[in-house]
Design a protein around this motif. Structure first.
Motif, PDB file in Angstrom:
ATOM      1  N   GLY A 163       0.784  -1.220   0.000  1.00  0.00           N
ATOM      2  CA  GLY A 163       0.000   0.000   0.000  1.00  0.00           C
ATOM      3  C   GLY A 163       0.813   1.265   0.000  1.00  0.00           C
ATOM      4  N   ASP A 164       1.995   1.236  -0.630  1.00  0.00           N
ATOM      5  CA  ASP A 164       2.804   2.449  -0.686  1.00  0.00           C
ATOM      6  C   ASP A 164       3.359   2.686  -2.078  1.00  0.00           C
ATOM      7  OD1 ASP A 164       4.243   0.073   0.135  1.00  0.00           O
ATOM      8  OD2 ASP A 164       6.041   1.293   0.262  1.00  0.00           O
ATOM      9  N   CYS A 188      -1.727   8.144  -5.567  1.00  0.00           N
ATOM     10  CA  CYS A 188      -2.351   7.569  -4.367  1.00  0.00           C
ATOM     11  C   CYS A 188      -3.848   7.844  -4.357  1.00  0.00           C
ATOM     12  CB  CYS A 188      -1.707   8.148  -3.115  1.00  0.00           C
ATOM     13  SG  CYS A 188      -0.050   7.550  -2.772  1.00  0.00           S
ATOM     14  N   ASN A 197      -6.550   4.498  -4.693  1.00  0.00           N
ATOM     15  CA  ASN A 197      -7.178   4.084  -3.444  1.00  0.00           C
ATOM     16  C   ASN A 197      -8.527   3.430  -3.706  1.00  0.00           C
ATOM     17  OD1 ASN A 197      -5.427   4.625  -1.278  1.00  0.00           O
ATOM     18  ND2 ASN A 197      -5.856   6.821  -1.397  1.00  0.00           N
ATOM     19  N   TYR A 229      -3.307   4.387   0.377  1.00  0.00           N
ATOM     20  CA  TYR A 229      -1.958   4.409  -0.172  1.00  0.00           C
ATOM     21  C   TYR A 229      -1.215   5.648   0.313  1.00  0.00           C
ATOM     22  CZ  TYR A 229      -2.441   0.505  -3.420  1.00  0.00           C
ATOM     23  OH  TYR A 229      -2.593  -0.744  -3.965  1.00  0.00           O
ATOM     24  N   GLN A 248      -5.856  -0.132 -10.154  1.00  0.00           N
ATOM     25  CA  GLN A 248      -4.496   0.157 -10.592  1.00  0.00           C
ATOM     26  C   GLN A 248      -4.466   0.686 -12.030  1.00  0.00           C
ATOM     27  OE1 GLN A 248      -1.625   0.186  -8.956  1.00  0.00           O
ATOM     28  NE2 GLN A 248      -2.448  -0.541  -7.013  1.00  0.00           N
TER      29      GLN A 248
END
Length: 366
Positions: free
Chosen positions: A236-237, A266, A270, A279, A354
């Protein structure tokens, strides 16, 4: 002492995965994720169906004879040097959701060209390069060995007597052997360790030939490397170089560009239905702080004591790409504990979220 702590962390992580249900049967894994053979068969079908916008590059053979494949997507007419983005998936072989996501991107781009105005415009103006399975030897080994799934990280080249594999994302040739903690240095220099970085930078066909392809395509201006981490609390980064140092390596204009792209990304990716932390974008040398915040309470002391404060991943792909003048990001995609058991819906949702971010990144290629 540090070696013992690190081993304890790995054991706890493995146990947490087993308890959470992240280790379903091999057959379940095979039914839901790509083997090399399945991926290449699908690529062959796509190449026949979309010859006007898809080119297939087999840039090298791995140690076990599988092709390292790069897919080039874009309108083949017009300028030959259109700005490009390179995306890599499955450098770490056990991260099977990455190849599934990458192939999902490929199919969405191809099927929507000429149908969706925004995607058509992007592919008319930009070129997208996707390496959906950087580490095919490792992927097939992880799917077919007697070990539990998601267990194998490296490639499969022999590096000693009955010892195999190099961690490809520690093998790129920019500050490959940067100083780190004694424990991590020993880990990366021990051939049977999962983080072994090879005996010299770009020692592996996968990294050597992929970097050569990128270097020969000067139109590639943005590089993004997709991962899924080794456990849910390490995901999550969005990672911003550099991974080998906490020193500031960018000027203020460059940092502002990175901050804009990563923070916006981000927001885009999300998942509003995911109740976990959203994120977060960060410089890679701050990953210890992020992992610590995400770690379950009982594991926090082990993580804090074992992870170095910086220099966590010397030899990372995003560092090399940034050193070559590209905008470079690492994405640790978030997959919840029940990701596999909830497939295909969970994978479709991951790819959908994504993909929105991927379209944004394509547009950001200078």
């Amino acid at each position: 002492m540090r070696r013992l702590i690190i081993k304890s962390v790995l054991i706890i992580i493995a146990l947490s995965l087993l308890i959470s249900g992240c280790t379903p049967s091999k057959q379940t894994i095979k039914d839901n994720f790509y083997s090399y053979q399945q991926m290449t068969a699908e690529i062959s079908t796509l190449a026949s169906r979309y010859p006007q916008i898809l080119s297939v590059h087999e840039i090298a053979k791995t140690y076990e004879g599988r092709s390292i494949i790069i897919l080039e997507i874009g309108n083949k007419t017009g300028k030959a040097d259109k700005s490009g983005l390179m995306a890599t998936f499955a450098q770490h072989s056990g991260e099977h959701a990455t190849t599934k996501t990458g192939m999902g991107f490929v199919k969405l781009l191809l099927s929507n060209y000429g149908m969706d105005a925004d995607i058509t415009k992007l592919l008319d103006e930009k070129t997208v390069y996707i390496a959906p399975m950087v580490n095919p030897d490792g992927v097939d080994y992880d799917l077919n060995s007697d070990e539990p799934p998601f267990n194998w990280r490296k490639n499969r080249k022999p590096v000693g007597s009955n010892i195999y594999g190099v961690d490809l994302n520690r093998n790129w040739g920019y500050h490959w052997d940067a100083p780190t903690t004694d424990a991590f240095a020993k880990s990366m220099n021990t051939p049977d360790d999962q983080y072994y970085h090879g005996d010299h930078p770009f020692s592996e066909t996968e990294t050597k030939m992929l970097s050569a392809f990128i270097s020969s395509h000067k139109n590639i201006k943005l590089f993004v490397d997709y991962h899924t981490g080794t456990s849910t609390f390490m995901q999550g980064d969005i990672l911003i170089p550099f991974s080998y140092t906490e020193d500031q390596e960018f000027n203020q204009q460059e940092l502002a560009k990175y901050e804009f792209i990563s923070n916006k990304l981000c927001e885009i990716i999300n998942d509003p239905n995911d109740k976990r932390a959203p994120y977060a974008a960060m410089r890679t040398y701050k990953i210890k702080e992020f992992v610590f915040k995400q770690t379950p309470l009982l594991q926090k002391p082990f993580v804090w004591l074992s992870l170095p404060s910086s220099t966590l991943a010397p030899g990372a792909a995003i560092d090399w790409a940034a050193s070559q003048g590209m905008i470079a990001l690492g994405i640790e995609m978030a997959c919840d504990d029940n990701f596999v058991s909830n497939m295909p819906a969970s994978q479709e949702n991951l790819t959908k979220n994504q993909f929105k971010g991927f379209l944004f990144l394509i547009a950001q290629s200078p």
